[in-house]
Design an enzyme around this catalytic site. Structure first.
Site, short mmCIF file in Angstrom:
data_model
loop_
_atom_site.label_atom_id
_atom_site.label_comp_id
_atom_site.label_asym_id
_atom_site.label_seq_id
_atom_site.Cartn_x
_atom_site.Cartn_y
_atom_site.Cartn_z
N ASP A 140 4.88 8.38 -4.63
CA ASP A 140 4.80 9.82 -4.39
C ASP A 140 5.99 10.20 -3.50
O ASP A 140 6.01 9.89 -2.32
CB ASP A 140 3.47 10.15 -3.69
N LYS B 204 8.77 21.60 -2.70
CA LYS B 204 9.48 21.18 -1.49
C LYS B 204 11.00 21.17 -1.71
O LYS B 204 11.71 21.87 -1.01
CB LYS B 204 8.95 19.86 -0.99
N TRP C 101 -1.17 11.61 2.77
CA TRP C 101 -1.07 11.76 1.32
C TRP C 101 -1.39 10.45 0.61
O TRP C 101 -2.05 10.44 -0.44
CB TRP C 101 0.30 12.29 0.91
C1 PLP Z 1 3.10 18.30 -0.22
C2 PLP Z 1 2.74 16.97 -0.67
C3 PLP Z 1 1.78 16.78 -1.67
C4 PLP Z 1 1.04 17.98 -2.22
O1 PLP Z 1 0.72 17.88 -3.52
P1 PLP Z 1 0.40 19.15 -4.43
O2 PLP Z 1 -0.69 18.67 -5.32
O3 PLP Z 1 1.66 19.45 -5.16
O4 PLP Z 1 -0.07 20.26 -3.54
C5 PLP Z 1 1.54 15.48 -2.11
N1 PLP Z 1 2.20 14.43 -1.57
C6 PLP Z 1 3.14 14.59 -0.61
C7 PLP Z 1 3.87 13.40 -0.08
C8 PLP Z 1 3.42 15.85 -0.14
O5 PLP Z 1 4.35 16.03 0.82
#
Ligand code: PLP
Length: 362
Positions: free
Chosen positions: A174, A198, A101
């Site tokens: 994030d 989540k 991510w």
């Molecule tokens: C699941 C997740 C995402 C996903 O982002 P969306 O745009 O809401 O699908 C982003 N960052 C992390 C750390 C995640 O676990």
């Protein structure tokens, strides 16, 4: 049969919340209609919005120096909104990448600022990491606008248990997979964001906690609905927000409060993770590749000794009511996501299944 859902996201909801959803569906707060059919300008919904923010503030200890925004578009829209609002195409930002991510956040930010990475710039296609990544904080350019990182890398199962050193730059994080699962000191951050699917309900909104003095400071020509100032000035309802998503978040927050708050969630999550890691570490059939000090307390990846058994493991675990254990394709193996709504009984059931599977195949 009891079903246990280990999905990484959208993820398990508390059973009590699903019950409440059902019982209120036809008649929400004596309006005679469902919550999906009332105006976001109605007194009932406005009260929900205000209560929701008050709950977030009290559960997380968010002071008046921070705005609490709810923004559609997922965490990944924040990968763009963050540099659009806090930086500029000719300004520097610092990204620390130690997982999937973080890598995507870094890639997107390059469209809107001059991104510098703390470590060797990561290259596409993404390669899974198994460490936090060493860097020299003293080398970080203090003229950059902020330092971005991901507190819990959901695919790899890697989590920061201390604050990274940003050499004084505002921390932007994030926290999509671990906000609400453990205590955080909001004042340590410039911005925290987390999409809802989540630990805050269902997909459709992202919680953005941002220091008020970071809002509206940019000179960028950006869409109205990508400007934090719009969300701050209009209580996140400048246009029609996803009201049902908002309502589910509110129910989930009320459930957290009834359970004793974030401190209780943290204690439960630690206990669940500890039990599962202990079992994996004591087995020669299963393994986890992350060093103990940086393991995630909410996403537990594990590998079978023989990858050839993966399909059978997934088939039989699913038949036993243990759902969504397949690891992300970038990482492989298995992954159990054990967020707030996943009870200890689910972890116990998983361990029992794993023990039996090992007996048959070891
Ligand atoms: C699941 C997740 C995402 C996903 O982002 P969306 O745009 O809401 O699908 C982003 N960052 C992390 C750390 C995640 O676990």
């Amino acid at each position: 049969m009891t079903i246990h859902n280990f999905s990484a996201g959208p993820a398990s909801l508390p059973a009590a919340v699903k019950q409440q959803l059902k019982s209120e569906l036809d008649n929400w707060q004596n309006t005679g209609t469902s919550v999906m059919e009332v105006s976001h300008r109605s007194p009932e919904f406005k009260a929900l919005m205000a209560d929701n923010e008050a709950l977030l503030r009290s559960l997380l200890g968010i002071s008046d120096e921070y705005a609490v925004l709810l923004v559609p578009g997922g965490a990944r829209l924040q990968y763009a909104m963050l540099p659009m609002n806090l930086s500029a195409p000719n300004r520097k930002t610092v990204y620390h990448v130690n997982g999937y991510w973080g890598f995507l956040a870094y890639q997107e930010a390059q469209k809107f600022s001059q991104v510098v990475t703390t470590t060797e710039p990561p290259k596409a296609p993404y390669q899974p990491q198994h460490s936090l990544g060493d860097y020299d904080a003293a080398q970080i350019d203090t003229d950059a606008d902020y330092f971005h990182y991901t507190s819990n890398e959901t695919l790899e199962g890697i989590q920061w248990h201390t604050l990274p050193d940003s050499n004084g730059l505002p921390l932007c994080c994030d926290m999509t997979s671990d906000l609400m699962t453990r205590e955080v000191n909001i004042d340590d951050y410039g911005i925290i964001y987390a999409s809802a699917q989540k630990n805050l309900g269902i997909a459709g909104l992202t919680l953005v906690i941002v220091r008020k003095d970071f809002i509206g400071q940019h000179d960028n020509n950006i869409p109205t609905l990508m400007d934090y100032a719009t969300f701050e000035q209009h209580n996140s309802a400048y246009n029609t927000p996803p009201t049902f998503v908002w309502y589910v978040m509110y129910l989930v927050l009320q459930w957290y409060q009834q359970q004793g708050g974030i401190q209780v969630m943290q204690i439960r999550n630690r206990a669940k993770a500890q039990k599962l890691y202990d079992f994996i570490d004591n087995s020669t059939f299963y393994s986890n590749r992350v060093a103990p000090g940086i393991r995630s307390e909410v996403n537990v990846p594990f590998w079978l000794a023989d990858d050839g058994l993966n399909e059978q493991f997934l088939r039989e675990s699913s038949a036993a009511g243990l759902k969504a254990l397949k690891g992300h394709k970038a990482v492989g193996g298995m992954r159990a996501s054990i967020y707030n709504a996943v009870p200890m009984q689910a972890v116990d059931a998983l361990i029992e299944f794993m023990r039996n599977f090992e007996k048959q195949h070891a």
